[in-house]
Motif scaffolding. Sequence first.
Motif, PDB file in Angstrom:
ATOM      1  N   LEU A  66       0.845  -1.191   0.000  1.00  0.00           N
ATOM      2  CA  LEU A  66       0.000   0.000   0.000  1.00  0.00           C
ATOM      3  C   LEU A  66       0.883   1.244   0.000  1.00  0.00           C
ATOM      4  O   LEU A  66       1.745   1.403   0.866  1.00  0.00           O
ATOM      5  CB  LEU A  66      -0.906  -0.020   1.242  1.00  0.00           C
ATOM      6  N   ALA A  67       0.664   2.120  -0.976  1.00  0.00           N
ATOM      7  CA  ALA A  67       1.499   3.321  -1.113  1.00  0.00           C
ATOM      8  C   ALA A  67       0.688   4.502  -1.624  1.00  0.00           C
ATOM      9  O   ALA A  67       1.171   5.298  -2.431  1.00  0.00           O
ATOM     10  CB  ALA A  67       2.670   3.041  -2.035  1.00  0.00           C
ATOM     11  N   HIS A  68      -0.532   4.646  -1.167  1.00  0.00           N
ATOM     12  CA  HIS A  68      -1.452   5.643  -1.718  1.00  0.00           C
ATOM     13  C   HIS A  68      -0.842   7.042  -1.817  1.00  0.00           C
ATOM     14  O   HIS A  68      -0.398   7.617  -0.826  1.00  0.00           O
ATOM     15  CB  HIS A  68      -2.718   5.717  -0.872  1.00  0.00           C
ATOM     16  N   GLU A  69      -0.829   7.562  -3.046  1.00  0.00           N
ATOM     17  CA  GLU A  69      -0.432   8.932  -3.352  1.00  0.00           C
ATOM     18  C   GLU A  69       0.966   9.273  -2.853  1.00  0.00           C
ATOM     19  O   GLU A  69       1.310  10.437  -2.670  1.00  0.00           O
ATOM     20  CB  GLU A  69      -1.464   9.922  -2.764  1.00  0.00           C
ATOM     21  N   ALA A 101       1.395  -6.421  -6.547  1.00  0.00           N
ATOM     22  CA  ALA A 101       0.727  -5.155  -6.874  1.00  0.00           C
ATOM     23  C   ALA A 101       1.160  -4.079  -5.896  1.00  0.00           C
ATOM     24  O   ALA A 101       1.430  -4.356  -4.726  1.00  0.00           O
ATOM     25  CB  ALA A 101      -0.791  -5.312  -6.837  1.00  0.00           C
ATOM     26  N   VAL A 102       1.232  -2.859  -6.394  1.00  0.00           N
ATOM     27  CA  VAL A 102       1.387  -1.673  -5.554  1.00  0.00           C
ATOM     28  C   VAL A 102       0.068  -0.920  -5.603  1.00  0.00           C
ATOM     29  O   VAL A 102      -0.477  -0.674  -6.686  1.00  0.00           O
ATOM     30  CB  VAL A 102       2.539  -0.781  -6.048  1.00  0.00           C
ATOM     31  N   ILE A 103      -0.462  -0.570  -4.450  1.00  0.00           N
ATOM     32  CA  ILE A 103      -1.748   0.121  -4.370  1.00  0.00           C
ATOM     33  C   ILE A 103      -1.494   1.617  -4.212  1.00  0.00           C
ATOM     34  O   ILE A 103      -0.973   2.068  -3.190  1.00  0.00           O
ATOM     35  CB  ILE A 103      -2.590  -0.405  -3.189  1.00  0.00           C
ATOM     36  N   ASP A 104      -1.834   2.373  -5.229  1.00  0.00           N
ATOM     37  CA  ASP A 104      -1.672   3.830  -5.206  1.00  0.00           C
ATOM     38  C   ASP A 104      -2.727   4.422  -6.118  1.00  0.00           C
ATOM     39  O   ASP A 104      -2.622   4.337  -7.352  1.00  0.00           O
ATOM     40  CB  ASP A 104      -0.273   4.230  -5.658  1.00  0.00           C
ATOM     41  N   ARG A 105      -3.731   5.007  -5.522  1.00  0.00           N
ATOM     42  CA  ARG A 105      -4.871   5.520  -6.315  1.00  0.00           C
ATOM     43  C   ARG A 105      -4.438   6.611  -7.292  1.00  0.00           C
ATOM     44  O   ARG A 105      -5.070   6.819  -8.326  1.00  0.00           O
ATOM     45  CB  ARG A 105      -5.972   6.032  -5.382  1.00  0.00           C
ATOM     46  N   ALA A 129      -5.672   0.633  -7.925  1.00  0.00           N
ATOM     47  CA  ALA A 129      -6.325   1.676  -7.138  1.00  0.00           C
ATOM     48  C   ALA A 129      -6.699   1.241  -5.735  1.00  0.00           C
ATOM     49  O   ALA A 129      -6.778   2.076  -4.819  1.00  0.00           O
ATOM     50  CB  ALA A 129      -7.581   2.161  -7.869  1.00  0.00           C
ATOM     51  N   SER A 130      -6.939  -0.055  -5.534  1.00  0.00           N
ATOM     52  CA  SER A 130      -7.393  -0.501  -4.216  1.00  0.00           C
ATOM     53  C   SER A 130      -7.114  -1.985  -4.051  1.00  0.00           C
ATOM     54  O   SER A 130      -6.750  -2.680  -5.013  1.00  0.00           O
ATOM     55  CB  SER A 130      -8.892  -0.239  -4.044  1.00  0.00           C
ATOM     56  N   MET A 131      -7.329  -2.478  -2.843  1.00  0.00           N
ATOM     57  CA  MET A 131      -7.133  -3.897  -2.559  1.00  0.00           C
ATOM     58  C   MET A 131      -8.064  -4.753  -3.407  1.00  0.00           C
ATOM     59  O   MET A 131      -7.738  -5.909  -3.714  1.00  0.00           O
ATOM     60  CB  MET A 131      -7.368  -4.154  -1.068  1.00  0.00           C
ATOM     61  N   ALA A 132      -9.187  -4.209  -3.810  1.00  0.00           N
ATOM     62  CA  ALA A 132     -10.128  -4.964  -4.640  1.00  0.00           C
ATOM     63  C   ALA A 132      -9.524  -5.354  -5.980  1.00  0.00           C
ATOM     64  O   ALA A 132      -9.969  -6.314  -6.612  1.00  0.00           O
ATOM     65  CB  ALA A 132     -11.402  -4.149  -4.855  1.00  0.00           C
ATOM     66  N   LEU A 162      -0.723  -7.933   2.921  1.00  0.00           N
ATOM     67  CA  LEU A 162      -0.691  -6.530   2.526  1.00  0.00           C
ATOM     68  C   LEU A 162       0.325  -5.839   3.421  1.00  0.00           C
ATOM     69  O   LEU A 162       0.236  -5.925   4.652  1.00  0.00           O
ATOM     70  CB  LEU A 162      -2.059  -5.878   2.703  1.00  0.00           C
ATOM     71  N   VAL A 163       1.285  -5.153   2.805  1.00  0.00           N
ATOM     72  CA  VAL A 163       2.293  -4.415   3.549  1.00  0.00           C
ATOM     73  C   VAL A 163       2.025  -2.926   3.386  1.00  0.00           C
ATOM     74  O   VAL A 163       1.900  -2.436   2.256  1.00  0.00           O
ATOM     75  CB  VAL A 163       3.713  -4.738   3.047  1.00  0.00           C
ATOM     76  N   VAL A 164       1.919  -2.208   4.495  1.00  0.00           N
ATOM     77  CA  VAL A 164       1.782  -0.754   4.427  1.00  0.00           C
ATOM     78  C   VAL A 164       3.161  -0.205   4.081  1.00  0.00           C
ATOM     79  O   VAL A 164       4.103  -0.300   4.866  1.00  0.00           O
ATOM     80  CB  VAL A 164       1.280  -0.172   5.761  1.00  0.00           C
TER      81      VAL A 164
END
Length: 336
Positions: A6-9, A31-35, A56-59, A67-69
């Motif tokens: 998880l790496a949002h923005e 995957a890298v999650i970043d909206r 964009a999301s875990m979905a 999931l790693v923050v």
Amino acid sequence: MQVAVLAHESFPDRAKTAVGLLRYGDHEVRAVIDRARAGGRVADVLPDVQDAPIVASMADVPAVDALVVGISPIGGGFDESWRPDVRAALERGCDVVAGLHDFLEDDPEFVRLAEEHDAELQDLRKPPDDLTVAEGTAGEVDATVVTTVGTDCSTGKMTASFEIRDAARERGLDAAVVPTGQTGVAITGWGIAVDRVIADYAAGAVERLVETPEEQDLLVVEGQGALAHPAYSGVTTSILHGSAPDALVLCHNAGQEVIHGYESFAIPPLDEYVDVYERLAAPVSEATVDAGMLNTSALDADDAAAAVETYREALGVPATDPVRDGVPDEVLDAIL
């Protein structure tokens, strides 16, 4: 293990843990999650590391184990905008790993979901319960101990540590990184995040880490903070004294003149900074600054080469940009 990060923005510049896992981790990042960058790929913005889609999301994440923050903001707080992704990961039975000061295990919803879906919450910054004050024995270890230090936070100390380790291994040495921050712990699977340790025990925590590995030729202690930093100099001092190093490697961002986030504080001239580190190390070790590592990511190739040469001259020791140019023999020789 297969993970999503998880790496949002914040990817890549402000997602240190995400970048560290992609560059040095053994896990497969699916995957890298970043909206803000959804639809692209890691390779679009960060070459020469493990590639993965950015979603964009875990979905949108394929099957993973955890999931790693991948973000650790100033102050280490949990951002509520991350909650839907953490919730979705737990509902899928995925473990959730974070290096925050806000512990996942203190969040009632996350605890409940983890229990319901047989998932694990891992707080990388949670220190051991049995830490003690330092005994001053780290200098007795057989390995050569090198500690990376910096002119500021986020100057590449962790990166330098892993690059030195890898260069030493290529030479046939048994080398290991001693992780003192949440990203290093996430990459290696061991270590202590020293900035979460009670101040009296911080040097003792580092001493324990240095004395843990057996039969290593080289231990590279991951530095934190900076001695001239108005907020984080304490953890730097604890690592410096707790590790009792044989050598220091000074890390710096090319062109940076002030402390990030504290712009009224100037970074001391580099030759003076070298003296400060060596004098503060002196009560516990005879370590000197024997090499320099420079982050030139904001420069083109020609300007980067010139910046490294200027940095080498300022320090009076061999220097390199370890990501752009690796760790040349002359730099590794100086460190060893």
